[in-house]
Scaffold this active site. Structure first.
Site, short mmCIF file in Angstrom:
data_model
loop_
_atom_site.label_atom_id
_atom_site.label_comp_id
_atom_site.label_asym_id
_atom_site.label_seq_id
_atom_site.Cartn_x
_atom_site.Cartn_y
_atom_site.Cartn_z
N HIS A 6 20.26 26.32 -79.32
CA HIS A 6 20.10 25.36 -80.37
C HIS A 6 19.03 25.62 -81.21
CE1 HIS A 6 20.58 21.30 -81.52
NE2 HIS A 6 20.27 20.50 -80.64
N ASP A 36 19.36 28.07 -88.99
CA ASP A 36 18.24 28.85 -88.38
C ASP A 36 17.93 30.29 -88.97
OD1 ASP A 36 17.27 27.03 -86.78
OD2 ASP A 36 18.84 27.33 -85.28
N HIS A 38 28.43 28.60 -85.66
CA HIS A 38 28.30 27.27 -85.40
C HIS A 38 29.28 26.51 -84.67
CE1 HIS A 38 27.20 23.10 -86.32
NE2 HIS A 38 25.93 23.59 -86.18
N1 ACO Z 1 27.09 36.70 -82.61
C1 ACO Z 1 28.27 37.37 -82.35
N2 ACO Z 1 29.48 36.81 -82.09
C2 ACO Z 1 29.43 35.38 -81.92
C3 ACO Z 1 28.43 34.66 -82.33
C4 ACO Z 1 27.13 35.26 -82.80
N3 ACO Z 1 26.26 34.53 -83.11
N4 ACO Z 1 28.69 33.41 -82.21
C5 ACO Z 1 29.90 33.20 -81.80
N5 ACO Z 1 30.33 34.41 -81.43
C6 ACO Z 1 31.83 34.88 -81.18
C7 ACO Z 1 31.94 34.74 -79.56
O1 ACO Z 1 31.40 35.71 -78.72
C8 ACO Z 1 33.33 34.54 -79.36
O2 ACO Z 1 34.01 35.44 -79.62
P1 ACO Z 1 35.40 35.86 -78.51
O3 ACO Z 1 36.45 34.79 -79.30
O4 ACO Z 1 35.84 37.47 -79.20
O5 ACO Z 1 34.93 35.47 -77.38
C9 ACO Z 1 33.57 33.45 -80.81
O6 ACO Z 1 32.79 34.09 -82.00
C10 ACO Z 1 33.60 32.25 -80.45
O7 ACO Z 1 32.15 31.90 -80.05
P2 ACO Z 1 31.77 30.64 -79.07
O8 ACO Z 1 30.84 31.04 -78.15
O9 ACO Z 1 33.02 30.01 -78.28
O10 ACO Z 1 31.30 29.61 -80.17
P3 ACO Z 1 30.59 28.27 -79.40
O11 ACO Z 1 30.99 27.31 -80.71
O12 ACO Z 1 30.65 28.03 -78.41
O13 ACO Z 1 28.98 28.49 -80.03
C11 ACO Z 1 27.04 29.03 -81.04
C12 ACO Z 1 28.33 28.23 -81.16
C13 ACO Z 1 26.29 28.65 -79.63
C14 ACO Z 1 25.98 28.38 -82.13
C15 ACO Z 1 27.04 30.43 -81.02
O14 ACO Z 1 27.75 30.63 -82.44
C16 ACO Z 1 25.77 31.16 -80.97
O15 ACO Z 1 25.53 31.43 -79.66
N6 ACO Z 1 25.18 31.38 -81.99
C17 ACO Z 1 23.76 32.27 -82.14
C18 ACO Z 1 22.88 31.03 -81.70
C19 ACO Z 1 22.54 30.27 -82.83
O16 ACO Z 1 22.36 30.60 -83.97
N7 ACO Z 1 22.57 28.87 -82.67
C20 ACO Z 1 22.06 28.01 -83.57
C21 ACO Z 1 23.18 27.26 -83.86
S1 ACO Z 1 22.66 25.93 -85.04
C22 ACO Z 1 21.65 24.68 -84.45
O17 ACO Z 1 21.50 24.58 -83.29
C23 ACO Z 1 20.76 24.38 -85.26
#
Ligand code: ACO
Length: 423
Positions: free
Chosen positions: A263, A358, A302
């Protein structure tokens, strides 16, 4: 076509028609037919916690609006404190309201001397500033015991003013303590962002001064981070607030939720990632690691945006304005290359992963000389107004205490075995 859905219980053949309102169906209507069947939605991906009139977010289209006003317009033309007023009150202030609001916030920035001297200084020298901020916000409830009367709108309003005004002072105190510098008291002559920079960076100058482009960039970042509907920390604020806990405890718990790297901690993680990548030439190898699932591309993806995060676009422009004044951040080239490679790669395209707020914010914070440990703190300062707007909205609406169910998958009943009989 009727705007409703019909659910049939195949065990009994009974049906119930549920109207779709504001894009959702009411769980009470559902329960009238399916009393003890619960929705399993572990991460609330398909659950609306309730109605809110504060922030509209349309992830597929990359739309973000505060009380109806597009984020692009408020970021360009408003100030953070005006946005905080808008989020809390629903309308933009007129001139008299605006001036009174600024005056009120400015005159609540001071903190009890005991707090600075005894509380902040009680932390270990290497305490993380987010840990200090979370505890400091919670500790304020002990200074303002009347805050627990959460159903009194006037008492609520007073705590809202205190929190918005004092969180930057506590954040700056945590930072100054962590680097061994004396605390700097608020300067009521300065605007919100410049005053914060003064409390952070002033050393011996009689008056802190910075280039207007720098304080404006920080104010824009504050605007962009002020609210974002039901993210993890805001939902935490609503859940804790639903128990009628005082607002200091509510904001402290929301702040704790923000701390995690998934987050608000992501901006810190982005910088660590960029440093680890080290050079422009290593970008392709890093992307391969991400695609193989070894690591994540921090600052990408996201839960709601399946398109470019509109805040990321605005931040990129703010970054240019800052770099013009303070020089380019050497990690920027790596970030730009990462974005270019990722946006052209099928792994990211097929999963609809785009830069989020971010991805670039950390580069600005670093260019402004903030250490990475302050990045999430810089997010918490403006988000305080969003958390409080949701908390206030919840209490205005006579809400019930948050109490979800679970699907129990543990042991069925079994008898207790005394220690001597466990083998
Ligand atoms: N890098 C690589 N792969 C990713 C990323 C990433 N940053 N984010 C999602 N994916 C992939 C997952 O591995 C998954 O792949 P799969 O379908 O092959 O298993 C798919 O994309 C869907 O991802 P989920 O984890 O289901 O997405 P979720 O909605 O649960 O997570 C989150 C969202 C936590 C923001 C995620 O994208 C992440 O971890 N991003 C990196 C951290 C980040 O930048 N957070 C800031 C968010 S904005 C904020 O809070 C201000």
């Amino acid at each position: 076509m009727t705007d409703s859905i019909t659910i049939t219980d195949n065990r009994t053949g009974e049906s119930v028609e549920i109207p779709i309102r504001h894009g959702g169906v009411n769980s009470t209507d559902w329960a009238s037919l399916l009393g003890n069947i619960w929705f399993a939605d572990e991460a609330f991906s398909h659950t609306a916690v309730g109605e809110s009139a504060i922030t509209e977010l349309v992830g597929d289209e990359g739309i973000l609006r505060y009380r109806g006003y597009p984020i692009e317009q408020v970021a360009e033309r408003s100030t953070y404190l005006e946005v905080a007023y808008l989020l809390l009150n629903g309308e933009l202030p007129n001139e008299a309201e605006y001036n009174a609001w600024i005056d009120e916030i400015t005159h609540h920035t001071y903190i009890h001397e005991n707090f600075l001297k005894r509380f902040i200084e009680a932390f270990r020298y290497d305490a993380h500033t987010m840990g200090m901020l979370i505890s400091s916000i919670a500790a304020l409830s002990a200074f303002y015991p009347e805050a627990k009367h959460v159903l009194d709108p006037e008492i609520r309003r007073k705590q809202i003013v205190r929190l918005i005004a004092k969180v930057p002072t506590m954040a700056a105190a945590a930072y100054r303590f962590s680097v061994g510098l004396p605390f700097v008291y608020p300067d009521n002559q300065l605007d919100f962002a410049t005053n914060f920079l003064s409390m952070i960076f002033r050393i011996a100058q009689p008056k802190y001064e910075c280039h207007p482009a720098v304080s404006r960039a920080l104010d824009i970042l504050f605007i962009l981070h002020a609210d974002h509907s039901q993210n993890c920390s805001t939902t935490t604020a609503r859940v804790v607030g639903s128990s009628h806990a005082d607002p200091y405890s509510v904001v402290a718990s929301a702040c704790a939720a923000l701390y995690g790297p998934r987050h608000g901690g992501a901006n810190e993680a982005v910088l660590e990632m960029l440093r680890r990548i080290g050079t422009y030439e290593n970008v392709n190898d890093f992307i391969s690691e991400v695609k193989s699932g070894k690591t994540r591309l921090m600052g990408f993806g996201h839960r709601v945006y399946k398109n470019y995060d509109p805040r990321a676009k605005i931040i990129k422009e703010a970054a240019d304005a800052v770099f013009e004044q303070v020089g380019k951040n050497p990690l920027l080239d790596i970030a730009l290359k990462l974005e270019e490679v990722a946006l052209a790669d099928d792994y990211f395209i097929s999963r609809r992963l785009y830069p989020n707020v971010d991805f670039y914010s950390g580069l600005i914070y670093q260019a402004l000389n903030f250490p990475t440990t302050m990045f999430t703190v810089l997010f918490a300062i403006p988000r305080t107004s969003g958390w409080l707007a949701h908390w206030n909205e919840l209490l205005e609406r006579d809400s019930r205490i948050a109490r979800p169910r679970q699907l129990y998958v543990g042991h069925p009943k079994r008898d207790y075995v005394p220690l001597s009989g466990r083998g």
